[in-house]
Design a protein around this motif. Structure first.
Motif, short mmCIF file in Angstrom:
data_model
loop_
_atom_site.label_atom_id
_atom_site.label_comp_id
_atom_site.label_asym_id
_atom_site.label_seq_id
_atom_site.Cartn_x
_atom_site.Cartn_y
_atom_site.Cartn_z
N LEU A 79 0.83 -1.20 0.00
CA LEU A 79 0.00 0.00 0.00
C LEU A 79 0.86 1.26 0.00
CD1 LEU A 79 -3.10 0.30 0.02
CD2 LEU A 79 -2.98 0.64 2.49
N LEU A 80 1.94 1.23 0.77
CA LEU A 80 2.84 2.38 0.84
C LEU A 80 3.50 2.66 -0.50
CD1 LEU A 80 4.46 1.60 4.32
CD2 LEU A 80 3.00 3.56 3.79
N LEU A 81 3.91 1.60 -1.20
CA LEU A 81 4.50 1.77 -2.52
C LEU A 81 3.50 2.35 -3.52
CD1 LEU A 81 6.60 -1.51 -2.88
CD2 LEU A 81 7.48 0.82 -2.67
N GLN A 82 2.26 1.87 -3.44
CA GLN A 82 1.22 2.35 -4.35
C GLN A 82 0.88 3.82 -4.10
OE1 GLN A 82 -0.14 0.83 -6.99
NE2 GLN A 82 1.13 -0.97 -6.66
N ILE A 83 0.89 4.24 -2.84
CA ILE A 83 0.58 5.63 -2.50
C ILE A 83 1.60 6.58 -3.12
CG2 ILE A 83 0.49 7.30 -0.60
CD1 ILE A 83 -0.77 5.08 1.10
N LEU A 84 2.88 6.19 -3.08
CA LEU A 84 3.94 7.04 -3.62
C LEU A 84 4.04 6.97 -5.14
CD1 LEU A 84 6.88 6.55 -1.08
CD2 LEU A 84 5.30 8.49 -1.27
N SER A 85 3.52 5.89 -5.71
CA SER A 85 3.64 5.69 -7.16
C SER A 85 2.60 6.51 -7.92
CB SER A 85 3.50 4.21 -7.49
OG SER A 85 3.54 4.01 -8.88
N ASP A 86 2.98 6.95 -9.11
CA ASP A 86 2.04 7.65 -9.99
C ASP A 86 1.28 6.68 -10.89
OD1 ASP A 86 2.74 10.21 -9.05
OD2 ASP A 86 4.49 10.26 -10.36
N ILE A 87 1.85 5.50 -11.10
CA ILE A 87 1.21 4.46 -11.91
C ILE A 87 0.91 3.29 -11.00
CG2 ILE A 87 1.42 2.94 -13.91
CD1 ILE A 87 3.48 4.90 -15.03
N HIS A 88 -0.36 2.99 -10.80
CA HIS A 88 -0.76 1.99 -9.81
C HIS A 88 -0.93 0.62 -10.47
CE1 HIS A 88 -1.25 5.37 -7.15
NE2 HIS A 88 -2.09 5.93 -8.00
N THR A 89 0.19 -0.07 -10.58
CA THR A 89 0.20 -1.40 -11.19
C THR A 89 0.94 -2.37 -10.28
OG1 THR A 89 2.25 -0.95 -12.40
CG2 THR A 89 0.17 -0.44 -13.52
N VAL A 90 0.73 -3.65 -10.55
CA VAL A 90 1.44 -4.70 -9.81
C VAL A 90 1.66 -5.86 -10.77
CG1 VAL A 90 -0.70 -5.78 -8.98
CG2 VAL A 90 1.43 -6.12 -7.72
N SER A 91 2.78 -6.54 -10.63
CA SER A 91 3.05 -7.68 -11.49
C SER A 91 2.07 -8.80 -11.16
CB SER A 91 4.49 -8.17 -11.28
OG SER A 91 4.66 -8.69 -9.98
N ALA A 92 1.83 -9.66 -12.14
CA ALA A 92 0.86 -10.75 -11.95
C ALA A 92 1.29 -11.67 -10.82
CB ALA A 92 0.71 -11.53 -13.25
N SER A 93 2.59 -11.98 -10.75
CA SER A 93 3.08 -12.89 -9.69
C SER A 93 2.91 -12.27 -8.31
CB SER A 93 4.55 -13.24 -9.94
OG SER A 93 5.34 -12.05 -10.02
N ALA A 94 3.20 -10.95 -8.18
CA ALA A 94 3.03 -10.27 -6.90
C ALA A 94 1.55 -10.20 -6.51
CB ALA A 94 3.62 -8.87 -6.96
N CYS A 95 0.69 -10.05 -7.50
CA CYS A 95 -0.75 -10.00 -7.25
C CYS A 95 -1.24 -11.34 -6.71
CB CYS A 95 -1.49 -9.66 -8.55
SG CYS A 95 -3.28 -9.45 -8.35
N PHE A 96 -0.82 -12.44 -7.31
CA PHE A 96 -1.22 -13.76 -6.84
C PHE A 96 -0.66 -14.05 -5.45
CE2 PHE A 96 -1.35 -14.76 -11.58
CZ PHE A 96 -2.72 -14.55 -11.65
N LEU A 97 0.54 -13.57 -5.18
CA LEU A 97 1.13 -13.73 -3.85
C LEU A 97 0.31 -12.98 -2.81
CD1 LEU A 97 3.38 -14.72 -1.98
CD2 LEU A 97 4.69 -12.67 -2.60
N GLN A 98 -0.14 -11.78 -3.16
CA GLN A 98 -0.96 -11.00 -2.22
C GLN A 98 -2.31 -11.67 -1.98
OE1 GLN A 98 -2.29 -6.89 -3.19
NE2 GLN A 98 -1.35 -6.36 -1.24
N ILE A 99 -2.89 -12.24 -3.02
CA ILE A 99 -4.15 -12.98 -2.87
C ILE A 99 -3.97 -14.10 -1.84
CG2 ILE A 99 -5.72 -14.59 -4.04
CD1 ILE A 99 -5.41 -12.86 -6.55
N PHE A 100 -2.86 -14.82 -1.98
CA PHE A 100 -2.57 -15.91 -1.04
C PHE A 100 -2.45 -15.38 0.39
CE2 PHE A 100 0.48 -18.40 1.40
CZ PHE A 100 -0.04 -19.68 1.28
N CYS A 101 -1.74 -14.27 0.57
CA CYS A 101 -1.54 -13.68 1.91
C CYS A 101 -2.86 -13.21 2.51
CB CYS A 101 -0.57 -12.51 1.84
SG CYS A 101 1.14 -12.98 1.50
N VAL A 102 -3.66 -12.51 1.72
CA VAL A 102 -4.92 -11.93 2.22
C VAL A 102 -5.89 -13.03 2.66
CG1 VAL A 102 -7.01 -10.68 1.53
CG2 VAL A 102 -4.76 -9.77 0.94
N TYR A 103 -6.03 -14.06 1.82
CA TYR A 103 -7.02 -15.10 2.14
C TYR A 103 -6.53 -16.04 3.24
CZ TYR A 103 -10.25 -13.66 -1.43
OH TYR A 103 -11.17 -12.92 -2.15
N SER A 104 -5.24 -16.32 3.29
CA SER A 104 -4.74 -17.16 4.37
C SER A 104 -4.79 -16.41 5.70
CB SER A 104 -3.30 -17.64 4.08
OG SER A 104 -2.44 -16.55 3.81
#
Length: 309
Positions: A79-104
């Motif tokens: 979230l901190l990286l996204q706040i500072l970034s002007d382009i709000h994107t994430v790699s597909a692998s990082a996105c799937f990793l976050q899905i795993f973290c959030v649901y677990s």
């Protein structure tokens, strides 16, 4: 039609330009993250170093606080990286990793709360048999099973999501979640939907059924028991109920805003609702248990005073 393996990144549509307030937002979120880290770490240390707290309930609480650190770390740095970034994107692998973290995180949280309610049920309804029914070996087994089973269940979710054929890569949230990615699918999602129902039955309805059963039994004992029994039930169950309601409200908000059309709701409110169950339980649980449970409160006070001296 685009295959998900060809999508290298996802875009977040829920972010908006904060202009001059970007760094202020960053500092506020950073402060909340530091507060969560410090408060949960403090209680973990307090429980670990004080032998009088090496009881089943406090060991389950230690597992709960570890999960708070895990869940918030899966969100806040991103979230901190996204706040500072002007382009709000994430790699597909990082996105799937976050899905795993959030649901677990969510599954471990609810299962921890269910096991704590079972522990309180044994302590209040079977006080003379408590030490034989809730041994240290059983406590360790419960904690290991919670983490191991949840991680295995969520690990097998990823192979069902990754091969999906996606027709877009725009997620209308501030972080990745399973439902948002599945909504982008053009291919058949029957298998993952069935698997999701099975996982929900295991990680949501199972723990909630156990919690309801234990509290019905506790209430029966309280109404028919002595004043001392009622006081014990209130003192140990109140923080657990507060923690359970806090997490349940957050999970309910997340389900509602993910499953239903919320375009009429202000963007800031939608962001707050989607982040509630990932931020408020880790923020308030240490306060709830630290203030309500006298053993933790006194030990924290002594630890802080000793460090100050």
């Amino acid at each position: 039609m685009t295959n998900s393996t060809q999508i290298s990144y996802f875009m977040f549509a829920a972010y908006f330009d904060t202009g001059l307030f970007k760094h202020l937002c960053f500092l506020i979120v950073m402060f909340l993250y530091m507060l969560i880290l410090c408060s949960n770490l403090l209680l973990i240390v307090v429980i670990c170093v004080n032998r009088s707290l090496h009881e089943p309930m406090y060991m389950f609480l230690c597992s709960l606080f570890v999960n708070e650190l895990y869940g918030s770390t899966g969100l806040f740095p991103f979230l901190l990286l996204q706040i500072l970034s002007d382009i709000h994107t994430v790699s597909a692998s990082a996105c799937f990793l976050q899905i795993f973290c959030v649901y677990s995180y969510g599954s471990v949280e609810l299962l921890n709360l269910a096991v704590i309610s079972y522990d309180r049920y044994l302590a209040i309804c079977y006080p003379l048999q408590y030490n034989t029914r809730m041994t240290y070996e059983k406590v360790a087994l419960f904690i290991v099973l919670i983490w191991l089973v949840v991680f295995l269940v969520n690990f097998f979710t990823l192979p069902l999501i990754v091969p999906l054929q996606l027709c877009g890569n725009i997620i209308n949230k501030v972080y990745c979640d399973n439902h948002s990615v599945v909504k982008l699918a053009c291919s058949d999602t029957t298998v993952i939907n069935i698997y999701g129902l099975i996982v929900s039955a295991f990680s949501v309805f199972g723990p909630l059924t156990l919690i309801c059963y234990t509290y019905i039994k506790i209430l029966k004992v309280c109404f028919s028991g002595s004043k001392q029994t009622r006081q014990k039930a209130v003192s140990t169950c109140t923080p657990h109920l507060a923690s359970l309601l806090n997490f349940s409200f957050g999970a309910f908000f997340e389900i509602v805003q993910s499953r239903f059309n919320m375009t009429g709701v202000p963007n800031m409110l939608r962001i707050f609702l989607s982040l509630y169950f990932l931020t408020c339980p880790p923020l308030f649980n240490p306060v709830i248990y630290g203030l309500k449970l006298s053993k933790i409160r006194v030990t924290c006070k002594n630890l802080i005073l000793n460090v100050g001296c």
